[in-house]
Design an enzyme around this catalytic site. Structure first.
Site, PDB file in Angstrom:
ATOM      1  N   ASP A  22       8.089  25.590   8.667  1.00  0.00           N
ATOM      2  CA  ASP A  22       7.842  26.602   9.704  1.00  0.00           C
ATOM      3  C   ASP A  22       8.740  27.822   9.544  1.00  0.00           C
ATOM      4  O   ASP A  22       8.386  28.915   9.972  1.00  0.00           O
ATOM      5  CB  ASP A  22       8.122  26.017  11.099  1.00  0.00           C
ATOM      6  N   THR A  23       9.930  27.587   8.980  1.00  0.00           N
ATOM      7  CA  THR A  23      10.923  28.669   8.900  1.00  0.00           C
ATOM      8  C   THR A  23      11.479  28.782   7.489  1.00  0.00           C
ATOM      9  O   THR A  23      12.049  27.819   6.956  1.00  0.00           O
ATOM     10  CB  THR A  23      12.103  28.394   9.860  1.00  0.00           C
TER      11      THR A  23
END
Lengths: 302, 302
Positions: A22-23
């Site tokens: 996600d990051t």
């Protein structure tokens, strides 16, 4: 843990990893740009990430610039990023003072560092001073020291960063504040000993702070930049991240990849910077989870 | 070796030790004087030693003054000593360059230190420079560094001493000279980390040099002052001493007495300085061979 880094080259592998993250946390030099040249495919890869709701964070141990100054460099390449995505060791230090130490409003921070570092600290609402000690006249005698260097209980922290204007007045004040007040925090933006610039190598913050580390006997400094957990904790807390779905992307084994591995986040080495595929495979000390030719490889996904 | 220091108090013991020693090596503060006050009986004791053909040598780790400046202090007390009896860490460094390294005439020494240190080095016929870097304008940008800091093969040694005028220009030059030339020596006047002055403690040469020790990876510095063997070797070589008949006299266990013990010379602690009889006897780490109330006790001999 495998003892071999997995190369991401076919689209299924790339997509699988992309979907699991996600990051993305990026080192900049060697990943996004090389000195002043944007690396091929980076703008498209960052755009792809944004389109797929990935968070992108850019970290740097350079403590001398404000995030605003850094943001100008991103803007000059027309990259799709927000100023809040930038995490320098200066901002990390400011964030730590404000949010981790809950630094008291009635205390001040003595900064042995640049105006950029002072500005980052002041911008989070913490009182900072020290820039006035970029004196044009160095101490000439011990009398000068006695007149100017005094214990001061209003100083709740000393912060040291890279500083081309370091001098003995700053060292003796910082030393006196740290040692005379047991509650005074001793923070260092980053532990890098040297930094390469053009064809030079010069002493960085980890060297600038060395006289204080040598002289101060009763307190250990706290480092804020890569590869410390403090840096990742600040990032994680600010963005409320799930670190299991975060990935550190960098071009250096001994800094970026160690940073990711020390903090138990997925590591991805790019070959667009200082580490070649051969160099990676000819060592077994630091094994990134994955490696990839460069950010451009993500653009196969679409 | 006994685990208890022997107290010299009766005249027979004092005379026996006095007769067994040809050369007394004195620390000054706490032995000869306390700050600006001569200690009782010192003039008479030194006169007695001269009369009995003892050599008296005075050592100090202070690198900032020339021996001439030090000699003025002795003269102000009308003490019977010669300027050549004074051995400061600055002179020790100069002596080492000249007589141990046989420093080449066509090379230069870059000095990060005081004018006094530079003068001592120049006085033994070694080219020294660096005082011009006590700049009134610190570096403002990396361009300034590139313009001024360059490798220089004519620099055969970097010497670091205590320096209230230290700055980044000096650090970056010293670092560049040491690392760019494999034959460049890296010398430090003394390893003291801090020094007490009035009611203060401040960083000393051992702290001032810390950025260079941190940043320079391929070379260890050579220290010249107490408690190193280099200091005693310089003294011994210059005066052609029989160290078996030399005695180190001082008031501090962790510097003076360690200096003597590390170098296998007889040690005598005086109680006129920082160490009390109680403090001496309540520890078992550093056991001087002898201890005595003060130099005045020798005056019983006549």
């Amino acid at each position: 843990m495998s003892n071999k880094s997995f190369k991401l080259e076919n689209i299924n592998d790339i997509k699988r990893v992309f979907d699991s993250i996600d990051t993305f946390i990026f080192d900049c030099d060697g990943v996004i740009w090389r000195a002043n040249n944007l690396i091929k495919g980076v703008k498209e890869a960052l755009t792809l990430m944004k389109k797929n709701n990935k968070r992108t964070i850019f970290v740097t141990n350079n403590s001398t610039k404000t995030r605003e100054e850094y943001f100008k460099k991103f803007s000059s390449f027309d990259l799709p990023i927000d100023i809040n995505d930038i995490f320098s060791s200066a901002y990390s230090t400011a964030y730590y003072l404000r949010n981790v130490l809950d630094f008291p409003k009635d205390k001040r921070v003595y900064v042995l560092g640049t105006q950029g570092l002072i500005k980052e600290i002041e911008d989070v609402g913490v009182n900072a001073f020290g820039y006035e000690d970029n004196i044009t006249e160095p101490f000439a005698s011990e009398e000068d020291i006695f007149n100017e260097v005094k214990p001061d209980d209003s100083v709740g922290a000393v912060v040291v960063g890279f500083d081309m204007k370091v001098n003995y007045k700053k060292y003796s004040k910082a030393y006196t504040y740290i040692t005379s007040n047991p509650d005074c925090h001793f923070l260092v933006t980053n532990s890098d000993i040297t930094y390469p610039v053009q064809n030079f190598v010069l002493p960085e913050a980890g060297s600038v702070v060395a006289p204080l580390i040598a002289a101060v006997k009763n307190k250990e400094p706290v480092f804020l930049g890569k590869p410390t957990a403090n840096m990742i904790n600040c990032i994680s807390q600010k963005f409320n991240l799930d670190l299991k779905r975060a990935c550190m992307v960098g071009d250096r084994l001994d800094t970026d990849m160690v940073f990711g591995k020390n903090n138990n986040i997925t590591t991805l080495l790019v070959l667009t910077g200082v580490t070649s595929e051969e160099a990676l495979l000819n060592q077994d000390k630091i094994i990134p989870d994955y490696y990839i030719e460069g950010l451009n490889s993500f653009n196969q996904i679409q």
